[in-house]
Design a protein around this motif. Sequence first.
Motif, PDB file in Angstrom:
ATOM      1  N   VAL A  54      -3.150   3.147   1.075  1.00 17.94           N
ATOM      2  CA  VAL A  54      -2.465   4.413   0.826  1.00 17.94           C
ATOM      3  C   VAL A  54      -0.972   4.146   0.762  1.00 17.94           C
ATOM      4  O   VAL A  54      -0.408   3.489   1.628  1.00 17.94           O
ATOM      5  CB  VAL A  54      -2.770   5.454   1.931  1.00 17.94           C
ATOM      6  N   ARG A  55      -0.349   4.680  -0.282  1.00 19.31           N
ATOM      7  CA  ARG A  55       1.106   4.590  -0.461  1.00 19.31           C
ATOM      8  C   ARG A  55       1.631   6.018  -0.471  1.00 19.31           C
ATOM      9  O   ARG A  55       1.126   6.857  -1.225  1.00 19.31           O
ATOM     10  CB  ARG A  55       1.428   3.914  -1.787  1.00 19.31           C
ATOM     11  N   ILE A  56       2.609   6.298   0.378  1.00 15.52           N
ATOM     12  CA  ILE A  56       3.206   7.639   0.422  1.00 15.52           C
ATOM     13  C   ILE A  56       4.682   7.507   0.082  1.00 15.52           C
ATOM     14  O   ILE A  56       5.422   6.788   0.751  1.00 15.52           O
ATOM     15  CB  ILE A  56       3.047   8.298   1.805  1.00 15.52           C
ATOM     16  N   GLU A  57       5.096   8.207  -0.960  1.00 16.63           N
ATOM     17  CA  GLU A  57       6.513   8.240  -1.338  1.00 16.63           C
ATOM     18  C   GLU A  57       7.060   9.596  -0.911  1.00 16.63           C
ATOM     19  O   GLU A  57       6.687  10.631  -1.457  1.00 16.63           O
ATOM     20  CB  GLU A  57       6.694   8.053  -2.835  1.00 16.63           C
ATOM     21  N   PHE A  58       7.915   9.576   0.116  1.00 19.71           N
ATOM     22  CA  PHE A  58       8.534  10.800   0.622  1.00 19.71           C
ATOM     23  C   PHE A  58       9.821  11.072  -0.146  1.00 19.71           C
ATOM     24  O   PHE A  58      10.609  10.159  -0.385  1.00 19.71           O
ATOM     25  CB  PHE A  58       8.912  10.641   2.103  1.00 19.71           C
ATOM     26  N   VAL A  81       9.370   5.032   1.070  1.00 19.49           N
ATOM     27  CA  VAL A  81       7.998   4.677   0.717  1.00 19.49           C
ATOM     28  C   VAL A  81       7.333   3.990   1.904  1.00 19.49           C
ATOM     29  O   VAL A  81       7.883   3.056   2.474  1.00 19.49           O
ATOM     30  CB  VAL A  81       7.962   3.768  -0.528  1.00 19.49           C
ATOM     31  N   GLN A  82       6.151   4.478   2.269  1.00 21.06           N
ATOM     32  CA  GLN A  82       5.361   3.944   3.372  1.00 21.06           C
ATOM     33  C   GLN A  82       4.023   3.450   2.816  1.00 21.06           C
ATOM     34  O   GLN A  82       3.428   4.097   1.945  1.00 21.06           O
ATOM     35  CB  GLN A  82       5.089   5.029   4.420  1.00 21.06           C
ATOM     36  N   HIS A  83       3.526   2.316   3.342  1.00 20.76           N
ATOM     37  CA  HIS A  83       2.250   1.734   2.918  1.00 20.76           C
ATOM     38  C   HIS A  83       1.332   1.591   4.126  1.00 20.76           C
ATOM     39  O   HIS A  83       1.775   1.169   5.196  1.00 20.76           O
ATOM     40  CB  HIS A  83       2.471   0.350   2.298  1.00 20.76           C
ATOM     41  N   PHE A  84       0.046   1.934   3.926  1.00 23.56           N
ATOM     42  CA  PHE A  84      -0.959   1.830   4.983  1.00 23.56           C
ATOM     43  C   PHE A  84      -2.221   1.239   4.373  1.00 23.56           C
ATOM     44  O   PHE A  84      -2.473   1.407   3.175  1.00 23.56           O
ATOM     45  CB  PHE A  84      -1.273   3.216   5.562  1.00 23.56           C
ATOM     46  N   GLY A  85      -3.047   0.576   5.182  1.00 25.82           N
ATOM     47  CA  GLY A  85      -4.278   0.034   4.637  1.00 25.82           C
ATOM     48  C   GLY A  85      -5.283  -0.311   5.711  1.00 25.82           C
ATOM     49  O   GLY A  85      -4.930  -0.620   6.850  1.00 25.82           O
ATOM     50  N   GLY A  86      -6.557  -0.239   5.327  1.00 27.91           N
ATOM     51  CA  GLY A  86      -7.665  -0.562   6.218  1.00 27.91           C
ATOM     52  C   GLY A  86      -8.881   0.229   5.807  1.00 27.91           C
ATOM     53  O   GLY A  86      -8.789   1.165   5.013  1.00 27.91           O
ATOM     54  N   VAL A 143      -8.054   6.027  10.751  1.00 27.60           N
ATOM     55  CA  VAL A 143      -6.728   5.596  11.205  1.00 27.60           C
ATOM     56  C   VAL A 143      -6.395   4.306  10.463  1.00 27.60           C
ATOM     57  O   VAL A 143      -7.094   3.300  10.605  1.00 27.60           O
ATOM     58  CB  VAL A 143      -6.702   5.357  12.733  1.00 27.60           C
ATOM     59  N   LEU A 144      -5.338   4.356   9.635  1.00 26.82           N
ATOM     60  CA  LEU A 144      -4.950   3.209   8.820  1.00 26.82           C
ATOM     61  C   LEU A 144      -3.644   2.615   9.345  1.00 26.82           C
ATOM     62  O   LEU A 144      -2.635   3.317   9.436  1.00 26.82           O
ATOM     63  CB  LEU A 144      -4.757   3.638   7.363  1.00 26.82           C
ATOM     64  N   PRO A 145      -3.643   1.322   9.676  1.00 28.24           N
ATOM     65  CA  PRO A 145      -2.418   0.702  10.175  1.00 28.24           C
ATOM     66  C   PRO A 145      -1.351   0.627   9.088  1.00 28.24           C
ATOM     67  O   PRO A 145      -1.665   0.557   7.900  1.00 28.24           O
ATOM     68  CB  PRO A 145      -2.865  -0.707  10.595  1.00 28.24           C
ATOM     69  N   PRO A 146      -0.079   0.620   9.509  1.00 35.21           N
ATOM     70  CA  PRO A 146       1.019   0.562   8.542  1.00 35.21           C
ATOM     71  C   PRO A 146       1.233  -0.866   8.043  1.00 35.21           C
ATOM     72  O   PRO A 146       0.848  -1.841   8.694  1.00 35.21           O
ATOM     73  CB  PRO A 146       2.223   1.016   9.357  1.00 35.21           C
ATOM     74  N   HIS A 147       1.861  -0.951   6.885  1.00 36.61           N
ATOM     75  CA  HIS A 147       2.307  -2.240   6.373  1.00 36.61           C
ATOM     76  C   HIS A 147       3.436  -2.708   7.278  1.00 36.61           C
ATOM     77  O   HIS A 147       4.242  -1.906   7.756  1.00 36.61           O
ATOM     78  CB  HIS A 147       2.809  -2.070   4.935  1.00 36.61           C
ATOM     79  N   ALA A 148       3.525  -3.973   7.540  1.00 39.35           N
ATOM     80  CA  ALA A 148       4.491  -4.521   8.499  1.00 39.35           C
ATOM     81  C   ALA A 148       5.950  -4.228   8.129  1.00 39.35           C
ATOM     82  O   ALA A 148       6.793  -4.152   9.005  1.00 39.35           O
ATOM     83  CB  ALA A 148       4.286  -6.031   8.631  1.00 39.35           C
ATOM     84  N   ARG A 149       6.244  -4.054   6.858  1.00 36.35           N
ATOM     85  CA  ARG A 149       7.645  -3.878   6.453  1.00 36.35           C
ATOM     86  C   ARG A 149       8.005  -2.442   6.089  1.00 36.35           C
ATOM     87  O   ARG A 149       8.949  -2.214   5.348  1.00 36.35           O
ATOM     88  CB  ARG A 149       7.962  -4.813   5.293  1.00 36.35           C
ATOM     89  N   ASN A 150       7.277  -1.461   6.575  1.00 37.47           N
ATOM     90  CA  ASN A 150       7.633  -0.072   6.299  1.00 37.47           C
ATOM     91  C   ASN A 150       9.016   0.221   6.859  1.00 37.47           C
ATOM     92  O   ASN A 150       9.336  -0.170   7.979  1.00 37.47           O
ATOM     93  CB  ASN A 150       6.635   0.896   6.937  1.00 37.47           C
ATOM     94  N   PRO A 151       9.849   0.953   6.111  1.00 32.07           N
ATOM     95  CA  PRO A 151      11.149   1.366   6.652  1.00 32.07           C
ATOM     96  C   PRO A 151      10.946   2.479   7.677  1.00 32.07           C
ATOM     97  O   PRO A 151       9.857   3.024   7.791  1.00 32.07           O
ATOM     98  CB  PRO A 151      11.886   1.889   5.417  1.00 32.07           C
ATOM     99  N   ALA A 198       3.505   3.062  13.714  1.00 34.90           N
ATOM    100  CA  ALA A 198       2.593   4.206  13.801  1.00 34.90           C
ATOM    101  C   ALA A 198       1.631   4.197  12.611  1.00 34.90           C
ATOM    102  O   ALA A 198       2.038   3.985  11.474  1.00 34.90           O
ATOM    103  CB  ALA A 198       3.369   5.515  13.836  1.00 34.90           C
ATOM    104  N   PRO A 199       0.342   4.446  12.858  1.00 33.81           N
ATOM    105  CA  PRO A 199      -0.633   4.454  11.769  1.00 33.81           C
ATOM    106  C   PRO A 199      -0.661   5.797  11.043  1.00 33.81           C
ATOM    107  O   PRO A 199      -0.137   6.802  11.533  1.00 33.81           O
ATOM    108  CB  PRO A 199      -1.955   4.238  12.505  1.00 33.81           C
TER     109      PRO A 199
END
Length: 178
Positions: free
Chosen positions: A130-134, A120-125, A100-108, A88-89
């Motif tokens: 963008v890095r989000i630490e929940f 921690v989720q990573h997105f880019g484009g 709309v930024l695609p997720p990094h392939a290895r997001n948990p 999910a982006p």
Amino acid sequence: MPAPRGGLAPGAQRCARLRLPGLAAWAGALAAAAPALASAATPFARGLGCVAEQRLECGCALRVEGSACSASPTVHRPALFVALGAGAPLVLQRDGREVVLPPHARNPPLPDAGLPWPNVQHFGGEGLRVRIEFNAAPNTCPKPATETCEYVEVRATVTVVEPGRAPVRLRGRGTCGC
């Protein structure tokens, strides 16, 4: 994503028994780190609008401090949204247009009460990373019994990197679930 209003929701006693690994340690670390975060009134934060209502579904919705969306006390939509499900982006409104930024392939998997914290989720484009630490927020409780699924309240640190600019760190809070 509605949250219980006023008083304790049915099942709140069950919430008191919910133990998230290291929650007290993370709360202390967040409190210590808070002064180091950049001001939420950055130009990037001010340019964030509310995610379109038709985009909202089950997922993680965050309101970001200092964003145009969080400035309105009557608007209860997030500035950042990620739907549940692999791949999910990240969806956001920036300067009046949807990004709309695609997720990094290895997001948990996105956070839930049973996962270790932080998540921690990573997105880019589109020139953004963008890095989000929940992190779990104090009121990680089930929804009222009349609803069919649960949610997790979260706090988040959002780091935005644009080419040629210093990274911007923002604070957010919201929910993950349905």
